[in-house]
Write an enzyme that holds these catalytic residues in place. Structure first.
Site, PDB file in Angstrom:
ATOM      1  N   ASN A 108       0.846  -1.194   0.000  1.00 46.26           N
ATOM      2  CA  ASN A 108       0.000   0.000   0.000  1.00 46.26           C
ATOM      3  C   ASN A 108       0.877   1.239   0.000  1.00 46.26           C
ATOM      4  O   ASN A 108       1.954   1.248   0.596  1.00 46.26           O
ATOM      5  CB  ASN A 108      -0.889   0.004   1.252  1.00 46.26           C
ATOM      6  CG  ASN A 108      -1.797   1.224   1.326  1.00 46.26           C
ATOM      7  OD1 ASN A 108      -2.506   1.538   0.369  1.00 46.26           O
ATOM      8  ND2 ASN A 108      -1.759   1.923   2.443  1.00 46.26           N
ATOM      9  N   HIS A 110       0.896   5.120   1.241  1.00 49.79           N
ATOM     10  CA  HIS A 110       0.169   6.022   2.133  1.00 49.79           C
ATOM     11  C   HIS A 110       0.851   7.390   2.074  1.00 49.79           C
ATOM     12  O   HIS A 110       2.085   7.464   2.155  1.00 49.79           O
ATOM     13  CB  HIS A 110       0.163   5.470   3.568  1.00 49.79           C
ATOM     14  CG  HIS A 110      -0.614   6.328   4.517  1.00 49.79           C
ATOM     15  ND1 HIS A 110      -1.993   6.323   4.551  1.00 49.79           N
ATOM     16  CD2 HIS A 110      -0.210   7.249   5.410  1.00 49.79           C
ATOM     17  CE1 HIS A 110      -2.404   7.210   5.451  1.00 49.79           C
ATOM     18  NE2 HIS A 110      -1.348   7.786   5.987  1.00 49.79           N
TER      19      HIS A 110
HETATM   20  C1  GRF Z   1      -2.927   9.363  -3.123  1.00 49.37           C
HETATM   21  O1  GRF Z   1      -2.561  10.466  -2.317  1.00 49.37           O
HETATM   22  C2  GRF Z   1      -2.598   8.084  -2.399  1.00 49.37           C
HETATM   23  O2  GRF Z   1      -1.490   8.193  -1.537  1.00 49.37           O
HETATM   24  C3  GRF Z   1      -3.796   7.855  -1.576  1.00 49.37           C
HETATM   25  O3  GRF Z   1      -4.861   8.150  -2.473  1.00 49.37           O
HETATM   26  C4  GRF Z   1      -4.467   9.303  -3.251  1.00 49.37           C
HETATM   27  C5  GRF Z   1      -4.980   9.182  -4.678  1.00 49.37           C
HETATM   28  O4  GRF Z   1      -4.154   8.345  -5.374  1.00 49.37           O
HETATM   29  N1  GRF Z   1      -3.837   6.500  -1.062  1.00 49.37           N
HETATM   30  P1  GRF Z   1      -4.329   8.058  -6.966  1.00 49.37           P
HETATM   31  O5  GRF Z   1      -4.188   9.372  -7.710  1.00 49.37           O
HETATM   32  O6  GRF Z   1      -5.717   7.470  -7.175  1.00 49.37           O
HETATM   33  O7  GRF Z   1      -3.224   7.107  -7.264  1.00 49.37           O
END
Ligand code: GRF
Length: 207
Positions: A108, A110
């Site tokens: 994951n 984060h």
């Molecule tokens: C990102 O900040 C990620 O760290 C979090 O969700 C956000 C959106 O990510 N878990 P993405 O653009 O869908 O990859």
């Protein structure tokens, strides 16, 4: 070859970073066998389709109960027999049965330096709002293995990002994505695909 399934919920910029990494060969020995979203009609599914990757939606809205959804999600993941499951902006709690079936095979990303600003209620923009409220000077991102806890699994990699005086949550989120998430997630996949990591006593050791 490491076959990976990427679970997404929204924009898919982290998914795109993995797709681009495979394209430009900074991520080697890796193939995305499927992308699965819990939300219909999101950009991440378009990104997968554009890259010719099987993209499907398993939505909780289509199931009577959370248990039924959990079972459907796990069976959909199993269909593709991935070696690694990558949570890339996936905003659904991973069912216990899936954590057990894929021990140390789910990672994951984060958007903070765990153990800061993580756990229940810390996701997406909220993470950056809390960091700005607390007035920390440095934040960043963490990629970790997923265990039964929330954001508590063995940490694979982290990258720090400085907070600037006039940052808004949106500006900070973008900087953390560009300068941290989109770098450490593809790199972690490349490390796993090339056998560079080992988990010993809940800590990740670089071989
Ligand atoms: C990102 O900040 C990620 O760290 C979090 O969700 C956000 C959106 O990510 N878990 P993405 O653009 O869908 O990859």
């Amino acid at each position: 070859m490491l076959n990976i399934t990427v679970l997404v919920s929204g924009g898919g910029t982290n998914l795109q970073a993995i797709i681009d990494g495979i394209e430009n060969k900074t991520v080697t020995n890796t193939r995305i066998v499927s992308v699965i979203s819990n939300n219909k009609g999101v950009k991440s599914l378009e990104r997968a389709q554009k890259a010719g990757i099987p993209a499907e939606c398993v939505s909780p809205k289509d199931y009577e109960s959370r248990e039924a959804f959990n079972e459907a999600l796990l069976s959909k993941v199993n269909e593709y027999k991935p070696d690694l499951v990558v949570l890339a902006g996936f905003l659904v709690a991973i069912p216990k049965a899936m954590v057990e079936a894929y021990e140390n095979r789910i990672i994951n990303i984060h958007p903070s330096l765990i153990p800061s600003f993580c756990g229940v209620g810390y996701y997406g923009l909220k993470v950056h709002e809390r960091a700005l409220e607390r007035g920390v000077k440095v934040t960043g991102a963490t990629v970790h293995f997923v265990n039964e806890g929330m954001d508590e699994g063995p940490i694979i990699d982290q990258r720090a990002v400085y907070i600037e005086d006039n940052d808004t949550p949106e500006i900070l989120q973008k900087r953390v994505m560009e300068q941290a998430e989109w770098i450490i997630l593809p790199k972690a996949i490349d490390d796993i695909a090339n056998g560079r990591l080992e988990v010993i006593d809940k800590r990740v050791i670089r071989k």
